[in-house]
Structures are given as structure tokens and as C-alpha cells.
Write a protein that holds these residues in place. Structure first.
Motif, PDB file in Angstrom:
ATOM      1  N   ASN A  54       0.796  -1.230   0.000  1.00  0.00           N
ATOM      2  CA  ASN A  54       0.000   0.000   0.000  1.00  0.00           C
ATOM      3  C   ASN A  54       0.826   1.275   0.000  1.00  0.00           C
ATOM      4  O   ASN A  54       0.329   2.334   0.361  1.00  0.00           O
ATOM      5  CB  ASN A  54      -0.948  -0.008   1.206  1.00  0.00           C
ATOM      6  CG  ASN A  54      -1.948  -1.132   1.111  1.00  0.00           C
ATOM      7  OD1 ASN A  54      -2.548  -1.350   0.063  1.00  0.00           O
ATOM      8  ND2 ASN A  54      -2.109  -1.870   2.195  1.00  0.00           N
ATOM      9  N   GLU A  80      -0.754   3.467 -12.249  1.00  0.00           N
ATOM     10  CA  GLU A  80      -2.191   3.512 -11.947  1.00  0.00           C
ATOM     11  C   GLU A  80      -2.463   2.981 -10.536  1.00  0.00           C
ATOM     12  O   GLU A  80      -3.345   3.485  -9.839  1.00  0.00           O
ATOM     13  CB  GLU A  80      -2.996   2.747 -12.994  1.00  0.00           C
ATOM     14  CG  GLU A  80      -2.998   3.396 -14.374  1.00  0.00           C
ATOM     15  CD  GLU A  80      -3.612   4.796 -14.403  1.00  0.00           C
ATOM     16  OE1 GLU A  80      -4.523   5.092 -13.597  1.00  0.00           O
ATOM     17  OE2 GLU A  80      -3.178   5.603 -15.252  1.00  0.00           O
ATOM     18  N   LYS A  81      -1.691   1.989 -10.112  1.00  0.00           N
ATOM     19  CA  LYS A  81      -1.828   1.491  -8.739  1.00  0.00           C
ATOM     20  C   LYS A  81      -1.421   2.576  -7.747  1.00  0.00           C
ATOM     21  O   LYS A  81      -2.095   2.799  -6.733  1.00  0.00           O
ATOM     22  CB  LYS A  81      -0.980   0.225  -8.547  1.00  0.00           C
ATOM     23  CG  LYS A  81      -1.014  -0.329  -7.141  1.00  0.00           C
ATOM     24  CD  LYS A  81      -2.394  -0.837  -6.743  1.00  0.00           C
ATOM     25  CE  LYS A  81      -2.364  -1.475  -5.373  1.00  0.00           C
ATOM     26  NZ  LYS A  81      -3.659  -1.976  -4.945  1.00  0.00           N
ATOM     27  N   SER A  84      -4.200   4.942  -7.526  1.00  0.00           N
ATOM     28  CA  SER A  84      -5.338   4.390  -6.782  1.00  0.00           C
ATOM     29  C   SER A  84      -5.112   4.468  -5.273  1.00  0.00           C
ATOM     30  O   SER A  84      -6.060   4.534  -4.506  1.00  0.00           O
ATOM     31  CB  SER A  84      -5.618   2.948  -7.204  1.00  0.00           C
ATOM     32  OG  SER A  84      -4.676   2.052  -6.640  1.00  0.00           O
ATOM     33  N   ASN A  87      -4.637   9.481  -5.054  1.00  0.00           N
ATOM     34  CA  ASN A  87      -4.916  10.194  -6.301  1.00  0.00           C
ATOM     35  C   ASN A  87      -4.760  11.707  -6.189  1.00  0.00           C
ATOM     36  O   ASN A  87      -5.040  12.428  -7.137  1.00  0.00           O
ATOM     37  CB  ASN A  87      -6.304   9.837  -6.840  1.00  0.00           C
ATOM     38  CG  ASN A  87      -7.419  10.343  -5.961  1.00  0.00           C
ATOM     39  OD1 ASN A  87      -7.200  10.888  -4.884  1.00  0.00           O
ATOM     40  ND2 ASN A  87      -8.638  10.149  -6.420  1.00  0.00           N
TER      41      ASN A  87
END
Length: 168
Positions: A54, A80-81, A84, A87
């Protein structure tokens, strides 16, 4: 001192003592990246991901590695992770744009910088990176315009002043 070999040895020593120490993996991956050992950097960042899936910064690092390997889809997935996970982090969009630009995906790069601009329209680095993208496209007037916008926000930016010189 900037001695990657010593740093790598120290991080490996830490990992041998405490195999779950996430920061050692992340720093080791960056040390490998710094010496140009892309494969070891990738393996180390992937091991770090198993410890802390994370951390958006880790996915930026993975995106940069995939960018250097010209693995565009993996690069996109990594960035993109990261997005996510956070953002609202302008630095993710800038790093993403830089990796896209490094792979000659200029329109996509400008789109990512534009998303960064939507988050923080006062960030001089966003303007600078858009300028650098136009510079790569040999659109010198547009590049200079963006460099000047960057300088309006950070008048003492040596990097931006240098970029303007390159554009002329």
C-alpha cells in the motif's frame, strides 16, 4: 559519498538480520536502480511490495523500472496502482508523465501533467515538465511559454532557467 556498493551491502545485511524490514528493500531497490541494475531493482521492489503493498512510492519506483525496461503496460499498471492509493499526489502524476515522455508517449505525458495541474495549479514543476515535453516535440515557443510559467512560480529555479537556455 554516494557509494552504491557499500549501500547495497548494508541493505543486504539489514535484510539478512530482519527480512521483514520494508525500508531496507525499498532503499536497496533504489540503490540498484542508481547503479543501473534494473533487474535486481525490479526483484527488490517486488519483494518490497509483498511486505507493504500500500505504499504509492513503491509503485512509482516500479513504474520507473518498467519504463526503463520499455515494458509500457506494466509501467502503466504500476503508476495507476500508485494513483489508486493516493490520487491527490502531484508527484505521482509528474513521475508518470516523465516515464511516458521517456518512452516517447508525449500526448499521454501531457495528459498526466494536466491531471497534476488540476490538483495543484501553483506547482512550478508541472509547468516545467510540460515545457520539457514540448521541448522534446521541438515545439520551442510552447516550451518556453511553460518554462516562463514555471519561473513565475519559482523565479530562482536553476533547472527551469537551464531548460529555457536549451529551448533557445
Amino acid at each position: 559519498i554516494n557509494n552504491n556498493d557499500d549501500a547495497i551491502n548494508e541493505y543486504n545485511k539489514i535484510i539478512s538480520i530482519e527480512p521483514s524490514f520494508y525500508d531496507a528493500y525499498k532503499n536497496l531497490g533504489n540503490a540498484y536502480l542508481g547503479e543501473g541494475n534494473i533487474e535486481k531493482a525490479l526483484l527488490t521492489f517486488q519483494a518490497a511490495k509483498n511486505l507493504n503493498p500500500n505504499d504509492p512510492g513503491l509503485y512509482i519506483n516500479l513504474g520507473n523500472v518498467y519504463s526503463k525496461k520499455k515494458q509500457i503496460e506494466d509501467m502503466r499498471k504500476a503508476f495507476e496502482k500508485a494513483i489508486s492509493l493516493n490520487n491527490r499526489d502531484v508527484d505521482i502524476y509528474i513521475a508518470y508523465g516523465n516515464s511516458l515522455r521517456a518512452n516517447n508517449l508525449f500526448d499521454d505525458a501531457i495528459k498526466k501533467y494536466s491531471l497534476a495541474f488540476e490538483i495543484d495549479s501553483e506547482n512550478s514543476e508541472v509547468y516545467r515538465q510540460i515545457g520539457n515535453t514540448y521541448l522534446k516535440l521541438k515545439r520551442y515557443e510552447e516550451a518556453i511559454d511553460f518554462f516562463h510559467k514555471s519561473l513565475n512560480l519559482d523565479p530562482n529555479s536553476i533547472k527551469t532557467l537551464n531548460d529555457i537556455g536549451v529551448a533557445y
